[in-house]
Design a protein around this motif. Structure first.
Motif, PDB file in Angstrom:
ATOM      1  N   LEU A 181       0.836  -1.218   0.000  1.00 17.11           N
ATOM      2  CA  LEU A 181       0.000   0.000   0.000  1.00 17.11           C
ATOM      3  C   LEU A 181       0.864   1.259   0.000  1.00 17.11           C
ATOM      4  N   ASN A 182       1.849   1.285   0.884  1.00 19.17           N
ATOM      5  CA  ASN A 182       2.731   2.449   1.000  1.00 19.17           C
ATOM      6  C   ASN A 182       3.512   2.701  -0.284  1.00 19.17           C
ATOM      7  N   ALA A 183       3.797   1.631  -1.029  1.00 18.04           N
ATOM      8  CA  ALA A 183       4.546   1.761  -2.273  1.00 18.04           C
ATOM      9  C   ALA A 183       3.632   2.111  -3.452  1.00 18.04           C
ATOM     10  N   GLY A 184       2.320   2.114  -3.210  1.00 21.43           N
ATOM     11  CA  GLY A 184       1.387   2.450  -4.285  1.00 21.43           C
ATOM     12  C   GLY A 184       1.154   1.316  -5.265  1.00 21.43           C
ATOM     13  N   ILE A 185       1.376   0.087  -4.827  1.00 22.24           N
ATOM     14  CA  ILE A 185       1.184  -1.076  -5.694  1.00 22.24           C
ATOM     15  C   ILE A 185      -0.176  -1.718  -5.431  1.00 22.24           C
ATOM     16  N   LEU A 186      -0.619  -1.670  -4.182  1.00 16.86           N
ATOM     17  CA  LEU A 186      -1.970  -2.102  -3.800  1.00 16.86           C
ATOM     18  C   LEU A 186      -2.767  -0.850  -3.463  1.00 16.86           C
ATOM     19  N   GLU A 187      -4.079  -0.957  -3.589  1.00 13.25           N
ATOM     20  CA  GLU A 187      -4.924   0.157  -3.148  1.00 13.25           C
ATOM     21  C   GLU A 187      -6.115  -0.371  -2.364  1.00 13.25           C
ATOM     22  N   LYS A 239     -15.839  -2.561   4.757  1.00 12.61           N
ATOM     23  CA  LYS A 239     -17.132  -3.094   5.187  1.00 12.61           C
ATOM     24  C   LYS A 239     -17.082  -3.320   6.690  1.00 12.61           C
ATOM     25  N   VAL A 240     -18.193  -3.038   7.355  1.00 15.31           N
ATOM     26  CA  VAL A 240     -18.282  -3.308   8.788  1.00 15.31           C
ATOM     27  C   VAL A 240     -18.955  -4.660   8.963  1.00 15.31           C
ATOM     28  N   LYS A 241     -18.220  -5.578   9.611  1.00 11.71           N
ATOM     29  CA  LYS A 241     -18.751  -6.917   9.886  1.00 11.71           C
ATOM     30  C   LYS A 241     -18.603  -7.189  11.370  1.00 11.71           C
ATOM     31  N   SER A 242     -19.717  -7.377  12.046  1.00 14.40           N
ATOM     32  CA  SER A 242     -19.741  -7.630  13.488  1.00 14.40           C
ATOM     33  C   SER A 242     -18.962  -6.562  14.256  1.00 14.40           C
ATOM     34  N   GLY A 243     -19.125  -5.318  13.832  1.00 17.27           N
ATOM     35  CA  GLY A 243     -18.478  -4.204  14.507  1.00 17.27           C
ATOM     36  C   GLY A 243     -17.011  -4.014  14.149  1.00 17.27           C
ATOM     37  N   ILE A 244     -16.494  -4.840  13.251  1.00 17.09           N
ATOM     38  CA  ILE A 244     -15.084  -4.746  12.842  1.00 17.09           C
ATOM     39  C   ILE A 244     -15.024  -4.252  11.401  1.00 17.09           C
ATOM     40  N   ILE A 245     -14.144  -3.291  11.152  1.00 12.91           N
ATOM     41  CA  ILE A 245     -13.979  -2.777   9.787  1.00 12.91           C
ATOM     42  C   ILE A 245     -13.047  -3.710   9.022  1.00 12.91           C
ATOM     43  N   GLU A 246     -13.587  -4.264   7.959  1.00 13.97           N
ATOM     44  CA  GLU A 246     -12.787  -5.142   7.106  1.00 13.97           C
ATOM     45  C   GLU A 246     -12.436  -4.376   5.824  1.00 13.97           C
ATOM     46  N   LYS A 247     -11.137  -4.300   5.542  1.00 12.98           N
ATOM     47  CA  LYS A 247     -10.664  -3.549   4.388  1.00 12.98           C
ATOM     48  C   LYS A 247     -10.409  -4.492   3.215  1.00 12.98           C
ATOM     49  N   TYR A 248     -10.787  -4.033   2.019  1.00 15.89           N
ATOM     50  CA  TYR A 248     -10.625  -4.827   0.804  1.00 15.89           C
ATOM     51  C   TYR A 248      -9.671  -4.112  -0.144  1.00 15.89           C
ATOM     52  N   TYR A 249      -8.780  -4.889  -0.735  1.00 19.18           N
ATOM     53  CA  TYR A 249      -7.703  -4.343  -1.553  1.00 19.18           C
ATOM     54  C   TYR A 249      -7.719  -4.942  -2.953  1.00 19.18           C
ATOM     55  N   LEU A 250      -7.091  -4.212  -3.851  1.00 21.45           N
ATOM     56  CA  LEU A 250      -6.833  -4.687  -5.210  1.00 21.45           C
ATOM     57  C   LEU A 250      -5.473  -4.139  -5.646  1.00 21.45           C
ATOM     58  N   PRO A 251      -4.739  -4.900  -6.454  1.00 19.65           N
ATOM     59  CA  PRO A 251      -3.529  -4.318  -7.043  1.00 19.65           C
ATOM     60  C   PRO A 251      -3.934  -3.166  -7.959  1.00 19.65           C
ATOM     61  N   LYS A 252      -3.073  -2.180  -8.108  1.00 25.63           N
ATOM     62  CA  LYS A 252      -3.373  -1.052  -8.985  1.00 25.63           C
ATOM     63  C   LYS A 252      -3.380  -1.474 -10.445  1.00 25.63           C
ATOM     64  N   ALA A 253      -2.718  -2.609 -10.743  1.00 24.13           N
ATOM     65  CA  ALA A 253      -2.669  -3.079 -12.129  1.00 24.13           C
ATOM     66  C   ALA A 253      -2.584  -4.598 -12.163  1.00 24.13           C
ATOM     67  N   LYS A 254      -2.958  -5.170 -13.301  1.00 28.60           N
ATOM     68  CA  LYS A 254      -2.889  -6.616 -13.481  1.00 28.60           C
ATOM     69  C   LYS A 254      -1.447  -7.092 -13.556  1.00 28.60           C
TER      70      LYS A 254
END
Length: 194
Positions: free
Chosen positions: A57-63, A68-83
């Motif tokens: 993330l810090n390198a800008g390769i994932l974003e 989503k909030v699930k059972s009071g916990i924030i779940e973060k979803y990621y994707l690579p910036k490119a294929k």
């Protein structure tokens, strides 16, 4: 998601110089994944996944693409910036090419080789390595520039032959990793010096 991300910064290159981070990037398809999902896919501890996600993330390769909030916990979803992630060739010729850059590029090469070795052994164990797919050329005495010229020529030819044919939605296709390496044979070099 873009098709290609060109890495032009040494910190980005360092981020992908770890084979485990390459595994994380390759775990993605088209859909975003959470650290928990990646942890399950790669059979690795959640904390380890989070550490490597943060680096990417810090390198800008994932974003980060969704929370989503699930059972009071924030779940973060990621994707690579490119294929596909590739390294800008100009980094090799830049004025800042120093020992640190050389070490980083060597680490990237080692990570890539380890990944290729794993793929090769996995295919061999499943009797999927065919002699028609393996070529080994040795004992060529070249300068550094001549080796680069050979590699560039082979890359051009592969691009010409494939010319858009490498789409996975065509019938009877399967993924192949094609690797070209020009590696100095230090064992023979040492013997010749004796």
């Amino acid at each position: 998601m873009k098709d290609i991300l060109v890495l032009r910064d040494i910190d980005q290159i360092k981020a992908v110089s770890h084979p485990y981070r390459v595994d994380i990037l390759e775990a993605f398809a088209e859909e975003p994944l959470s650290a928990k999902q990646l942890s399950e896919l790669l059979s690795e501890p959640h904390a380890k996944i989070n550490y490597h996600i943060k680096t990417l993330l810090n390198a800008g390769i994932l974003e980060l693409v969704e929370e989503k909030v699930k059972s009071g916990i924030i779940e973060k979803y990621y994707l690579p910036k490119a294929k596909m992630v590739i390294m800008d060739k100009s980094i090799l010729n830049s004025a800042v090419y120093d020992e640190n850059v050389a070490r980083t590029l060597n680490q990237v090469s080692i990570s890539l080789f380890e990944k290729i070795s794993d793929d090769f052994y996995r295919a061999a164990e499943n009797d999927e390595v065919k002699s028609k797919h393996v070529r080994h050329y040795n004992q060529y005495y070249l300068t550094e520039e001549e080796c680069k010229e050979v590699m560039d020529c082979l890359e051009e030819k592969i691009t010409e032959v494939l010319n858009g044919k490498d789409k996975k939605d065509r019938d009877n296709t399967r993924p192949y990793n094609i690797t070209l390496m020009g590696v100095p044979d230090l064992r023979k070099e040492k013997k010749a010096k004796k």
